[in-house]
Design a protein around this motif. Structure first.
Motif, PDB file in Angstrom:
ATOM      1  N   GLY A  91       6.875  63.499  22.559  1.00  0.00           N
ATOM      2  CA  GLY A  91       7.763  62.368  22.819  1.00  0.00           C
ATOM      3  C   GLY A  91       9.178  62.815  23.147  1.00  0.00           C
ATOM      4  N   TRP A  92       9.660  63.828  22.421  1.00  0.00           N
ATOM      5  CA  TRP A  92      11.010  64.333  22.685  1.00  0.00           C
ATOM      6  C   TRP A  92      11.093  64.986  24.062  1.00  0.00           C
ATOM      7  CZ3 TRP A  92      15.429  63.211  20.576  1.00  0.00           C
ATOM      8  CH2 TRP A  92      16.532  63.996  20.873  1.00  0.00           C
ATOM      9  N   LEU A  93      10.062  65.736  24.436  1.00  0.00           N
ATOM     10  CA  LEU A  93      10.058  66.372  25.756  1.00  0.00           C
ATOM     11  C   LEU A  93       9.985  65.329  26.874  1.00  0.00           C
ATOM     12  CD1 LEU A  93       7.814  69.506  25.140  1.00  0.00           C
ATOM     13  CD2 LEU A  93      10.288  69.443  25.476  1.00  0.00           C
ATOM     14  N   LEU A  94       9.217  64.268  26.674  1.00  0.00           N
ATOM     15  CA  LEU A  94       9.174  63.191  27.670  1.00  0.00           C
ATOM     16  C   LEU A  94      10.527  62.492  27.788  1.00  0.00           C
ATOM     17  CD1 LEU A  94       5.716  61.465  27.179  1.00  0.00           C
ATOM     18  CD2 LEU A  94       6.564  62.605  29.226  1.00  0.00           C
ATOM     19  N   LEU A  95      11.155  62.263  26.659  1.00  0.00           N
ATOM     20  CA  LEU A  95      12.476  61.645  26.670  1.00  0.00           C
ATOM     21  C   LEU A  95      13.486  62.535  27.384  1.00  0.00           C
ATOM     22  CD1 LEU A  95      14.123  59.215  25.607  1.00  0.00           C
ATOM     23  CD2 LEU A  95      14.624  60.600  23.599  1.00  0.00           C
ATOM     24  N   ALA A  96      13.409  63.837  27.122  1.00  0.00           N
ATOM     25  CA  ALA A  96      14.307  64.778  27.808  1.00  0.00           C
ATOM     26  C   ALA A  96      13.999  64.815  29.306  1.00  0.00           C
ATOM     27  CB  ALA A  96      14.168  66.173  27.197  1.00  0.00           C
ATOM     28  N   TRP A  97      12.732  64.786  29.669  1.00  0.00           N
ATOM     29  CA  TRP A  97      12.349  64.791  31.087  1.00  0.00           C
ATOM     30  C   TRP A  97      12.901  63.563  31.803  1.00  0.00           C
ATOM     31  CZ3 TRP A  97      10.992  67.839  34.769  1.00  0.00           C
ATOM     32  CH2 TRP A  97      10.420  67.332  35.932  1.00  0.00           C
ATOM     33  N   PHE A  98      12.795  62.400  31.180  1.00  0.00           N
ATOM     34  CA  PHE A  98      13.348  61.186  31.772  1.00  0.00           C
ATOM     35  C   PHE A  98      14.868  61.265  31.850  1.00  0.00           C
ATOM     36  CE2 PHE A  98       9.411  58.846  30.116  1.00  0.00           C
ATOM     37  CZ  PHE A  98       8.728  59.087  31.287  1.00  0.00           C
ATOM     38  N   GLY A  99      15.501  61.876  30.846  1.00  0.00           N
ATOM     39  CA  GLY A  99      16.949  62.074  30.880  1.00  0.00           C
ATOM     40  C   GLY A  99      17.367  62.991  32.013  1.00  0.00           C
ATOM     41  N   VAL A 100      16.586  64.039  32.247  1.00  0.00           N
ATOM     42  CA  VAL A 100      16.859  64.947  33.367  1.00  0.00           C
ATOM     43  C   VAL A 100      16.736  64.192  34.685  1.00  0.00           C
ATOM     44  CG1 VAL A 100      15.977  66.954  34.619  1.00  0.00           C
ATOM     45  CG2 VAL A 100      16.226  67.057  32.153  1.00  0.00           C
ATOM     46  N   GLY A 101      15.672  63.425  34.831  1.00  0.00           N
ATOM     47  CA  GLY A 101      15.480  62.662  36.070  1.00  0.00           C
ATOM     48  C   GLY A 101      16.596  61.660  36.305  1.00  0.00           C
ATOM     49  N   LEU A 102      16.995  60.959  35.258  1.00  0.00           N
ATOM     50  CA  LEU A 102      18.097  60.010  35.386  1.00  0.00           C
ATOM     51  C   LEU A 102      19.401  60.725  35.698  1.00  0.00           C
ATOM     52  CD1 LEU A 102      19.079  57.060  35.097  1.00  0.00           C
ATOM     53  CD2 LEU A 102      19.487  57.567  32.676  1.00  0.00           C
ATOM     54  N   GLY A 103      19.630  61.847  35.036  1.00  0.00           N
ATOM     55  CA  GLY A 103      20.854  62.613  35.280  1.00  0.00           C
ATOM     56  C   GLY A 103      20.941  63.129  36.697  1.00  0.00           C
ATOM     57  N   TRP A 104      19.849  63.685  37.191  1.00  0.00           N
ATOM     58  CA  TRP A 104      19.867  64.210  38.557  1.00  0.00           C
ATOM     59  C   TRP A 104      19.994  63.088  39.580  1.00  0.00           C
ATOM     60  CZ3 TRP A 104      15.507  68.455  38.368  1.00  0.00           C
ATOM     61  CH2 TRP A 104      15.965  69.511  37.597  1.00  0.00           C
ATOM     62  N   THR A 105      19.372  61.952  39.303  1.00  0.00           N
ATOM     63  CA  THR A 105      19.488  60.820  40.227  1.00  0.00           C
ATOM     64  C   THR A 105      20.921  60.305  40.268  1.00  0.00           C
ATOM     65  OG1 THR A 105      17.194  60.189  39.801  1.00  0.00           O
ATOM     66  CG2 THR A 105      18.633  58.506  40.754  1.00  0.00           C
ATOM     67  N   ILE A 106      21.495  60.085  39.106  1.00  0.00           N
ATOM     68  CA  ILE A 106      22.866  59.587  39.053  1.00  0.00           C
ATOM     69  C   ILE A 106      23.850  60.640  39.567  1.00  0.00           C
ATOM     70  CG2 ILE A 106      24.707  58.904  37.460  1.00  0.00           C
ATOM     71  CD1 ILE A 106      22.618  57.368  35.911  1.00  0.00           C
ATOM     72  N   GLY A 107      23.582  61.907  39.287  1.00  0.00           N
ATOM     73  CA  GLY A 107      24.444  62.974  39.794  1.00  0.00           C
ATOM     74  C   GLY A 107      24.445  63.030  41.313  1.00  0.00           C
ATOM     75  N   GLY A 108      23.269  62.904  41.920  1.00  0.00           N
ATOM     76  CA  GLY A 108      23.184  62.893  43.383  1.00  0.00           C
ATOM     77  C   GLY A 108      23.854  61.669  43.980  1.00  0.00           C
ATOM     78  N   LEU A 109      23.657  60.512  43.349  1.00  0.00           N
ATOM     79  CA  LEU A 109      24.294  59.293  43.845  1.00  0.00           C
ATOM     80  C   LEU A 109      25.813  59.353  43.697  1.00  0.00           C
ATOM     81  CD1 LEU A 109      21.836  56.552  42.531  1.00  0.00           C
ATOM     82  CD2 LEU A 109      22.215  57.256  44.914  1.00  0.00           C
ATOM     83  N   SER A 110      26.290  60.012  42.646  1.00  0.00           N
ATOM     84  CA  SER A 110      27.742  60.109  42.466  1.00  0.00           C
ATOM     85  C   SER A 110      28.381  61.002  43.527  1.00  0.00           C
ATOM     86  CB  SER A 110      28.081  60.639  41.072  1.00  0.00           C
ATOM     87  OG  SER A 110      27.817  62.017  40.976  1.00  0.00           O
ATOM     88  N   GLU A 111      27.620  61.931  44.081  1.00  0.00           N
ATOM     89  CA  GLU A 111      28.154  62.770  45.154  1.00  0.00           C
ATOM     90  C   GLU A 111      28.114  62.033  46.487  1.00  0.00           C
ATOM     91  OE1 GLU A 111      29.691  65.581  44.682  1.00  0.00           O
ATOM     92  OE2 GLU A 111      29.231  65.497  42.552  1.00  0.00           O
ATOM     93  N   LYS A 112      27.085  61.238  46.675  1.00  0.00           N
ATOM     94  CA  LYS A 112      26.972  60.491  47.925  1.00  0.00           C
ATOM     95  C   LYS A 112      27.947  59.323  47.977  1.00  0.00           C
ATOM     96  CE  LYS A 112      23.581  58.333  50.980  1.00  0.00           C
ATOM     97  NZ  LYS A 112      24.058  58.964  52.187  1.00  0.00           N
ATOM     98  N   TYR A 113      28.115  58.665  46.854  1.00  0.00           N
ATOM     99  CA  TYR A 113      29.018  57.513  46.768  1.00  0.00           C
ATOM    100  C   TYR A 113      30.095  57.817  45.731  1.00  0.00           C
ATOM    101  CZ  TYR A 113      25.025  55.345  49.008  1.00  0.00           C
ATOM    102  OH  TYR A 113      23.987  55.061  49.851  1.00  0.00           O
TER     103      TYR A 113
END
Length: 173
Positions: free
Chosen positions: A138-160
Motif C-alpha cells: 500500500g505504501w509503495l502504491l501510494l508513493a507511485w501515485f505521488g510520483v505520477g502526480l508530481g511528475w505530471t504537475i511538474g511538467g505542467l508547471s514548466e509548460k504553463y
C-alpha cells in the motif's frame, strides 16, 4: 545514471538544507514532529471527547500519506527552472531532475513513517500490522501515485508558468 542521481540528491540536500548537519536532520525530523505532535494532541483530545478511534494509528497513516502526497508534487513544481544550468551537462536529463526530487521526498517521508511506526509500537500506542507485506504494498502504491502526480504537475508547471495559470499576464506597452 546512479552517479548523476547521487550528485543531484546531494545538490538538493545542500541547496535546501545547507551545509550544516542539523539541516539534513530536518529532512526527517520535520515530518516526524508533525505526526508526533498531532498524535499527542489528538490523544489528549480523545480523553476529552471520549472517542474510540486509535488516534496514533490514524495520525501515523493519515498524516504520513498526506505528507507524501503534498511534498512530492510540491517539490516537482518549478524543478527544471531551478536546475536549468545543470541540463547543459550531457549526463543530466530532465527525468534525472524529477527522479532525484521525488526520491528525496519519498525516502524522507518513508523514513518518518517507518521510524514513528516502530516508536509508536514500542510505546504500545499501536498494534503491529497484521500483514506487513500489505502495508508495504500500500505504501509503495501510494508513493507511485505521488510520483505520477508530481511528475505530471511538474511538467505542467514548466509548460504553463505560474503567471499564466493565475491569469496574470505581463503586458508591455
Amino acid at each position: 545514471m546512479q552517479r548523476v542521481l547521487g550528485a543531484l540528491l546531494l545538490r538538493e540536500l545542500l541547496t535546501r538544507y545547507g551545509r550544516n548537519n542539523i539541516g539534513f536532520l530536518w529532512l526527517f525530523v520535520e515530518p516526524m514532529l508533525f505526526v508526533a505532535v498531532v498524535s499527542v494532541i489528538w490523544s489528549y483530545m480523545r480523553h476529552v471527547t471520549g472517542s474510540a478511534i486509535p488516534i496514533a494509528a490514524f495520525a501515523l497513516t493519515g498524516y504520513s500519506s498526506i505528507l507524501l502526497w503534498r511534498n512530492m508534487p510540491s517539490r516537482c513544481i518549478g524543478a527544471l527552472r531551478g536546475n536549468k544550468s545543470l541540463l547543459y551537462h550531457r549526463q543530466v536529463t530532465l527525468l534525472d531532475v524529477y527522479i532525484s526530487r521525488v526520491l528525496l521526498e519519498g525516502l524522507a517521508v518513508t523514513t518518518c513513517f517507518a521510524s514513528l511506526g516502530i516508536i509508536f509500537y514500542a510505546m504500545g500506542w499501536i498494534p503491529a500490522p497484521e500483514d506487513m507485506l500489505e502495508v508495504l504494498g500500500g505504501w509503495l502504491l501510494l508513493a507511485w501515485f505521488g510520483v505520477g502526480l508530481g511528475w505530471t504537475i511538474g511538467g505542467l508547471s514548466e509548460k504553463y508558468p505560474q503567471s499564466r495559470i493565475s491569469g496574470v499576464h505581463s503586458r508591455t506597452s
